[in-house]
Design a protein around this motif. Sequence first.
Motif, PDB file in Angstrom:
ATOM      1  N   VAL A  73       8.278 -19.083   0.679  1.00 30.97           N
ATOM      2  CA  VAL A  73       8.985 -17.847   1.024  1.00 30.97           C
ATOM      3  C   VAL A  73       8.763 -16.795  -0.058  1.00 30.97           C
ATOM      4  O   VAL A  73       8.490 -15.619   0.245  1.00 30.97           O
ATOM      5  CB  VAL A  73      10.490 -18.130   1.242  1.00 30.97           C
ATOM      6  N   LEU A  74       8.849 -17.205  -1.326  1.00 29.50           N
ATOM      7  CA  LEU A  74       8.619 -16.260  -2.425  1.00 29.50           C
ATOM      8  C   LEU A  74       7.186 -15.729  -2.418  1.00 29.50           C
ATOM      9  O   LEU A  74       6.953 -14.535  -2.631  1.00 29.50           O
ATOM     10  CB  LEU A  74       8.939 -16.909  -3.767  1.00 29.50           C
TER      11      LEU A  74
ATOM     12  N   THR B  74       5.139 -15.506   0.185  1.00 28.55           N
ATOM     13  CA  THR B  74       4.961 -14.642   1.350  1.00 28.55           C
ATOM     14  C   THR B  74       5.597 -13.273   1.120  1.00 28.55           C
ATOM     15  O   THR B  74       4.989 -12.237   1.424  1.00 28.55           O
ATOM     16  CB  THR B  74       5.553 -15.301   2.607  1.00 28.55           C
ATOM     17  N   ALA B  75       6.804 -13.272   0.570  1.00 28.02           N
ATOM     18  CA  ALA B  75       7.483 -12.006   0.305  1.00 28.02           C
ATOM     19  C   ALA B  75       6.716 -11.170  -0.713  1.00 28.02           C
ATOM     20  O   ALA B  75       6.530  -9.960  -0.525  1.00 28.02           O
ATOM     21  CB  ALA B  75       8.905 -12.270  -0.192  1.00 28.02           C
ATOM     22  N   SER B  76       6.244 -11.802  -1.791  1.00 27.97           N
ATOM     23  CA  SER B  76       5.497 -11.038  -2.798  1.00 27.97           C
ATOM     24  C   SER B  76       4.147 -10.577  -2.255  1.00 27.97           C
ATOM     25  O   SER B  76       3.683  -9.479  -2.595  1.00 27.97           O
ATOM     26  CB  SER B  76       5.314 -11.861  -4.079  1.00 27.97           C
TER      27      SER B  76
ATOM     28  N   VAL C 123       3.519  -9.728   0.926  1.00 29.31           N
ATOM     29  CA  VAL C 123       3.797  -8.592   1.813  1.00 29.31           C
ATOM     30  C   VAL C 123       4.149  -7.348   0.997  1.00 29.31           C
ATOM     31  O   VAL C 123       3.645  -6.250   1.274  1.00 29.31           O
ATOM     32  CB  VAL C 123       4.928  -8.950   2.810  1.00 29.31           C
ATOM     33  N   VAL C 124       4.982  -7.494  -0.019  1.00 32.55           N
ATOM     34  CA  VAL C 124       5.338  -6.353  -0.871  1.00 32.55           C
ATOM     35  C   VAL C 124       4.092  -5.817  -1.583  1.00 32.55           C
ATOM     36  O   VAL C 124       3.892  -4.608  -1.676  1.00 32.55           O
ATOM     37  CB  VAL C 124       6.439  -6.743  -1.886  1.00 32.55           C
TER      38      VAL C 124
END
Length: 78
Positions: A57-58, A60-62, A64-65
């Motif tokens: 999750v971390l 994927t989030a980083s 995308v950001v």
Amino acid sequence: MAESSGAERKEQQKPKGPGVLKVMQSILAGAFGVQSDRRRREDFSGHSPWPYIIAGVLFTASFVVGLIVIVNLVLAGQ
């Protein structure tokens, strides 16, 4: 001899989880689609899936950001 048996008992009582490096290697390999079936089975054979879920999750989030920042920088430069 007493020291070695004490160390053996500690190892038997507390199963060691995957290290940070191993989790990151698995997450990156899975993200790029190059994770081998053997490695995937090894990752989830006896360990909790939570380190892999949290790291995924971390990541994927980083990712995308990071893409959003790069696109905004490119569009701002035009």
